[in-house]
Scaffold this motif. Structure first.
Motif, PDB file in Angstrom:
ATOM      1  N   VAL A   1       7.723  10.437  -8.208  1.00  0.00           N
ATOM      2  CA  VAL A   1       6.624   9.493  -8.403  1.00  0.00           C
ATOM      3  C   VAL A   1       7.142   8.062  -8.288  1.00  0.00           C
ATOM      4  O   VAL A   1       6.558   7.223  -7.602  1.00  0.00           O
ATOM      5  CB  VAL A   1       5.984   9.716  -9.799  1.00  0.00           C
ATOM      6  CG1 VAL A   1       5.023   8.591 -10.120  1.00  0.00           C
ATOM      7  CG2 VAL A   1       5.264  11.043  -9.829  1.00  0.00           C
ATOM      8  N   TYR A   2       8.264   7.794  -8.944  1.00  0.00           N
ATOM      9  CA  TYR A   2       8.764   6.427  -8.957  1.00  0.00           C
ATOM     10  C   TYR A   2       9.278   6.013  -7.587  1.00  0.00           C
ATOM     11  O   TYR A   2       8.980   4.919  -7.106  1.00  0.00           O
ATOM     12  CB  TYR A   2       9.877   6.284 -10.004  1.00  0.00           C
ATOM     13  CG  TYR A   2      10.230   4.849 -10.228  1.00  0.00           C
ATOM     14  CD1 TYR A   2       9.438   4.052 -11.032  1.00  0.00           C
ATOM     15  CD2 TYR A   2      11.334   4.274  -9.603  1.00  0.00           C
ATOM     16  CE1 TYR A   2       9.728   2.728 -11.226  1.00  0.00           C
ATOM     17  CE2 TYR A   2      11.628   2.935  -9.795  1.00  0.00           C
ATOM     18  CZ  TYR A   2      10.823   2.168 -10.605  1.00  0.00           C
ATOM     19  OH  TYR A   2      11.114   0.847 -10.788  1.00  0.00           O
ATOM     20  N   CYS A   3      10.034   6.900  -6.948  1.00  0.00           N
ATOM     21  CA  CYS A   3      10.643   6.586  -5.652  1.00  0.00           C
ATOM     22  C   CYS A   3       9.572   6.348  -4.589  1.00  0.00           C
ATOM     23  O   CYS A   3       9.698   5.454  -3.761  1.00  0.00           O
ATOM     24  CB  CYS A   3      11.572   7.726  -5.243  1.00  0.00           C
ATOM     25  SG  CYS A   3      12.363   7.479  -3.670  1.00  0.00           S
TER      26      CYS A   3
ATOM     27  N   PRO B   1      19.619   1.602  -5.743  1.00  0.00           N
ATOM     28  CA  PRO B   1      19.450   0.414  -6.597  1.00  0.00           C
ATOM     29  C   PRO B   1      17.990   0.164  -6.967  1.00  0.00           C
ATOM     30  O   PRO B   1      17.707  -0.283  -8.077  1.00  0.00           O
ATOM     31  CB  PRO B   1      19.990  -0.725  -5.723  1.00  0.00           C
ATOM     32  CG  PRO B   1      20.905  -0.070  -4.757  1.00  0.00           C
ATOM     33  CD  PRO B   1      20.333   1.283  -4.496  1.00  0.00           C
ATOM     34  N   LEU B   2      17.056   0.500  -6.046  1.00  0.00           N
ATOM     35  CA  LEU B   2      15.641   0.275  -6.341  1.00  0.00           C
ATOM     36  C   LEU B   2      15.121   1.270  -7.379  1.00  0.00           C
ATOM     37  O   LEU B   2      14.099   1.041  -8.017  1.00  0.00           O
ATOM     38  CB  LEU B   2      14.812   0.393  -5.059  1.00  0.00           C
ATOM     39  CG  LEU B   2      15.077  -0.675  -4.003  1.00  0.00           C
ATOM     40  CD1 LEU B   2      14.294  -0.382  -2.747  1.00  0.00           C
ATOM     41  CD2 LEU B   2      14.700  -2.043  -4.556  1.00  0.00           C
ATOM     42  N   MET B   3      15.806   2.408  -7.508  1.00  0.00           N
ATOM     43  CA  MET B   3      15.323   3.445  -8.427  1.00  0.00           C
ATOM     44  C   MET B   3      15.950   3.321  -9.818  1.00  0.00           C
ATOM     45  O   MET B   3      15.746   4.193 -10.657  1.00  0.00           O
ATOM     46  CB  MET B   3      15.632   4.835  -7.851  1.00  0.00           C
ATOM     47  CG  MET B   3      14.815   5.174  -6.611  1.00  0.00           C
ATOM     48  SD  MET B   3      15.540   6.550  -5.686  1.00  0.00           S
ATOM     49  CE  MET B   3      15.077   7.918  -6.736  1.00  0.00           C
ATOM     50  N   ARG B   4      16.703   2.253 -10.044  1.00  0.00           N
ATOM     51  CA  ARG B   4      17.485   2.194 -11.285  1.00  0.00           C
ATOM     52  C   ARG B   4      16.668   2.391 -12.572  1.00  0.00           C
ATOM     53  O   ARG B   4      17.094   3.149 -13.440  1.00  0.00           O
ATOM     54  CB  ARG B   4      18.286   0.892 -11.354  1.00  0.00           C
ATOM     55  CG  ARG B   4      19.396   0.999 -12.394  1.00  0.00           C
ATOM     56  CD  ARG B   4      20.328  -0.172 -12.360  1.00  0.00           C
ATOM     57  NE  ARG B   4      20.049  -1.012 -11.201  1.00  0.00           N
ATOM     58  CZ  ARG B   4      20.562  -2.205 -10.987  1.00  0.00           C
ATOM     59  NH1 ARG B   4      21.397  -2.715 -11.819  1.00  0.00           N
ATOM     60  NH2 ARG B   4      20.247  -2.913  -9.924  1.00  0.00           N
TER      61      ARG B   4
ATOM     62  N   ALA C   1       0.855  -1.195   0.000  1.00  0.00           N
ATOM     63  CA  ALA C   1       0.000   0.000   0.000  1.00  0.00           C
ATOM     64  C   ALA C   1       0.886   1.238   0.000  1.00  0.00           C
ATOM     65  O   ALA C   1       1.221   1.763   1.047  1.00  0.00           O
ATOM     66  CB  ALA C   1      -0.910  -0.004   1.226  1.00  0.00           C
ATOM     67  N   PRO C   2       1.278   1.697  -1.177  1.00  0.00           N
ATOM     68  CA  PRO C   2       2.255   2.777  -1.245  1.00  0.00           C
ATOM     69  C   PRO C   2       1.723   4.104  -0.696  1.00  0.00           C
ATOM     70  O   PRO C   2       2.488   4.931  -0.245  1.00  0.00           O
ATOM     71  CB  PRO C   2       2.545   2.888  -2.738  1.00  0.00           C
ATOM     72  CG  PRO C   2       1.408   2.229  -3.413  1.00  0.00           C
ATOM     73  CD  PRO C   2       0.852   1.231  -2.472  1.00  0.00           C
TER      74      PRO C   2
ATOM     75  N   ALA D   1      14.418  13.231  -1.984  1.00  0.00           N
ATOM     76  CA  ALA D   1      14.069  14.148  -0.890  1.00  0.00           C
ATOM     77  C   ALA D   1      12.558  14.364  -0.849  1.00  0.00           C
ATOM     78  O   ALA D   1      11.934  14.259   0.215  1.00  0.00           O
ATOM     79  CB  ALA D   1      14.791  15.477  -1.065  1.00  0.00           C
ATOM     80  N   PHE D   2      11.944  14.613  -2.006  1.00  0.00           N
ATOM     81  CA  PHE D   2      10.498  14.881  -2.033  1.00  0.00           C
ATOM     82  C   PHE D   2       9.704  13.645  -1.631  1.00  0.00           C
ATOM     83  O   PHE D   2       8.671  13.752  -0.975  1.00  0.00           O
ATOM     84  CB  PHE D   2      10.062  15.317  -3.435  1.00  0.00           C
ATOM     85  CG  PHE D   2      10.287  16.778  -3.709  1.00  0.00           C
ATOM     86  CD1 PHE D   2       9.753  17.745  -2.860  1.00  0.00           C
ATOM     87  CD2 PHE D   2      11.014  17.183  -4.812  1.00  0.00           C
ATOM     88  CE1 PHE D   2       9.946  19.097  -3.111  1.00  0.00           C
ATOM     89  CE2 PHE D   2      11.211  18.538  -5.073  1.00  0.00           C
ATOM     90  CZ  PHE D   2      10.687  19.491  -4.223  1.00  0.00           C
ATOM     91  N   ALA D   3      10.172  12.461  -2.024  1.00  0.00           N
ATOM     92  CA  ALA D   3       9.388  11.255  -1.781  1.00  0.00           C
ATOM     93  C   ALA D   3       9.528  10.759  -0.351  1.00  0.00           C
ATOM     94  O   ALA D   3       8.598  10.192   0.207  1.00  0.00           O
ATOM     95  CB  ALA D   3       9.800  10.165  -2.762  1.00  0.00           C
TER      96      ALA D   3
END
Lengths: 315, 306
Positions: free
Chosen positions: B182-184, B213-216, A12-13, B119-121
């Motif tokens: 958005v992605y992070c 690594p998760l954001m690649r 649940a993001p 930073a935003f996420a």
């Protein structure tokens, strides 16, 4: 997001788990500093190359420079001049008319290609997807130069096909079509990829359900697929609106071979460029740039505001 | 779904009728014809470029087989030699400049975007809402509206006609930051970050070893978008550079285009140079896109699926 399956995703993001939040509050101040530290490099570039030029352009636009009088404060005179300047107004009118034609054409081509590509799976379909996308990787200058050659009465194919009666797509009457073709060719593939990725993200079970309800393929495409990708369509509309209103590269590159059909004030950006670099009227050019920026910003903001229920961008 | 059930029985196809082999076959056939037509249209200018670059200067104008087929003789190698030696090899310099600007601007923009998006996420810093609203506003500011003001500003501090005048403004990518955020927000779980902090990792180490690594996929996408954006940029370098030794290939080819119209090549057919130069300049990006398909095909849609 479904196509990006390389990264694990939380269940649940949207909702932070409660314990994490309380821990976060305890560390609030430190977290704030660290957040700013990560943001700082971007913030510096943002201030230097976005905020400062905008403020500086606004400052410049409040002055006029005359040969005899030197630089003097003029208030909003440059803006009054711009909005009564037939050259600026005809440029604005041109890009508005152009947007109304070229944006629907681009999006229809992109949407049709994406819907077809989404419905067939074959080696040729994969190959087509790449070929349609290729123009995105080509600089707009090169795209314009290539189409300029193809339009050319001296060695383009049109002359060889139609003989002396061949249409010259950069003549005053045909300019609009000539530009529409170049811009559609340049961007439709990029939009197609965005739409295609969105289509691929839809759960196929939805189509299965519709088919059991007796929907035909066309109904599935128009009544199911298109509404489900509306946020992708809105993103594309915004991109193409911003891009088309500041139309610059193609008219600038094609000017020398258009035999004078492309004037120095054809679009507001071309006009501002010529004012600044041909006539050294930097104050007035700044006012035009600033006015154009404001017009685009307000136009796009209104559009996003009106479509905010469908798009994910302003939420 | 109610819309569909209502309209379904207008022409009342039995369940599964849309998919009978014959209809499906015919539809696949028309689909492929449509696609073939599109491919022809999108490839046409490239085909012209490829064919024209094998012709001699005179062969461009009176080719026996027309503009869209090979002419007499194969002059590609001669043309390439002329291209790379004309004017002391200025074309290679332009290619090098384009590469420098694209890598400098693209990598810079990506690094800034990853850090800011993270930073935003993931941080609740004071002023986050205001700064993010500013960022969204900036996405809607047309970048070309900034070109003339940037030029005037840089000329005040004597920085026009330097590589920095192209690279530094190219590092600004509000849309890249938006994509990263958005992605992070989705791809990097808070629990994982907190666990790493509990284990005593410092904030930068948490970022570099857990989040990055998760954001690649998003990193590759933003890198590709900003490298392409800088490589293809024309207005900014045109405005801030006046020394042709610093031009990127886009501005250089356009310089030739202007000279060719005025018949100013000094005995060399500039049209041939423009055509071969255009062909060579588009190869690196096309190769990059074909090679990196796996990444951008999914990544380009990050902003549109939310």
């Amino acid at each position: 997001m479904a196509t990006l399956d390389t990264a694990p995703r939380p269940q649940a993001p949207a909702a932070d788990p409660a314990p994490a939040r309380s821990r976060r509050q305890r560390r609030g101040r430190a977290q704030g500093l660290i957040g700013w530290a990560f943001l700082a490099p971007f913030a510096v570039v943002f201030l230097l190359f976005l905020v400062t030029p905008l403020l500086y352009a606004f400052y410049l636009s409040l002055f006029t420079k005359g040969l005899a009088t030197g630089e003097r404060f003029a208030g909003l005179d440059n803006y009054t001049r711009a909005f009564t300047d037939p050259a600026f107004l005809s440029g604005v009118w041109f890009v508005i008319r152009f947007s109304l034609v070229v944006i629907p054409v681009q999006i229809l081509v992109a949407l049709a290609a994406a819907l077809v590509l989404d419905s067939v799976t074959s080696r040729f379909a994969r190959f087509s997807r790449l070929m349609i996308f290729v123009p995105y990787a080509i600089p707009a200058v090169i795209g314009a130069v290539m189409w300029g050659f193809l339009y050319s009465p001296n060695f383009g194919p049109l002359e060889q096909l139609f003989g002396d009666g061949a249409p010259f797509l950069l003549s005053p009457d045909n300019l609009f079509y000539g530009f529409t073709n170049v811009v559609t060719w340049q961007w439709a593939g990029y939009y197609m990829i965005i739409i295609y990725a969105a289509l691929q993200g839809i759960d196929p079970a939805v189509y299965e359900a519709a088919r059991i309800d007796g929907a035909s393929s066309r109904q599935i495409a128009l009544r199911l697929k298109v509404p489900m990708i509306s946020s992708a369509l809105i993103l594309i509309l915004v991109f193409s609106l911003i891009g088309t209103l500041q139309f610059f590269t193609e008219p600038q590159v094609l000017t020398p071979i258009s035999n004078g059909a492309i004037s120095t004030d054809i679009t507001p950006n071309v006009y501002a460029f010529n004012l600044a670099f041909r006539f050294a009227q930097f104050n007035y050019a700044s006012a035009i740039s600033f006015a154009l920026g404001i017009v685009v910003f307000i136009g796009v903001y209104l559009f996003l505001f009106l479509t905010r229920k469908r798009g994910g961008f302003l939420k | 779904m109610s819309v569909l059930t209502r309209t379904a029985d207008v022409d009342a196809p039995p369940v599964g009728a849309a998919g009978t082999p014959r209809r499906r076959g015919r539809r696949a056939w028309t689909s492929h014809v449509f696609l073939a037509f599109l491919v022809l249209y999108f490839v046409l200018p490239l085909w012209f470029l490829l064919v024209a670059s094998t012709k001699s200067g005179g062969g461009l104008f009176n080719s026996p087989n027309g503009a869209l087929w090979f002419g007499d003789g194969f002059h590609l190698l001669d043309n390439l030699r002329t291209l790379f030696t004309y004017n002391d090899g200025i074309y290679l310099r332009w290619l090098g400049n384009s590469l420098l600007y694209a890598i400098g601007g693209g990598v810079g923009a990506t690094v800034l975007a990853v850090l800011a998006g993270y930073a935003f996420a993931k941080f609740d810093f004071p002023g986050r809402r205001v700064t993010f609203a500013l960022l969204l506003g900036a996405v809607m500011v047309p970048m070309t509206a900034l070109v003339i003001p940037t030029f005037v500003m840089l000329s005040e501090v004597g920085m026009t006609n330097t590589v920095w005048a192209v690279i530094l403004p190219s590092m600004l990518s509000p849309f890249g930051v938006y994509l990263m955020r958005v992605y992070c927000a989705d791809a990097v779980p808070d629990e994982l970050l907190d666990a790493a902090r509990m284990d005593g990792a410092g904030e930068f180490r948490v970022f570099r070893q857990v989040a990055l690594p998760l954001m690649r996929p998003a990193v590759v996408t933003v890198l590709l978008l900003s490298v392409v954006g800088t490589w293809n940029n024309y207005f900014l370098p045109l405005a801030v550079l006046s020394d042709s030794q610093l031009f990127p290939v886009t501005v250089g080819i356009n310089l030739w285009q202007g000279l060719a119209g005025a018949n100013n090549g000094g005995g060399v057919s500039l049209y041939t140079l423009i055509i071969v130069g255009s062909l060579v300049s588009i190869l690196p990006l096309i190769a990059a896109f074909l090679g990196l398909q796996r990444y951008w095909q999914g990544g380009l849609s990050i902003g549109s699926l939310k």
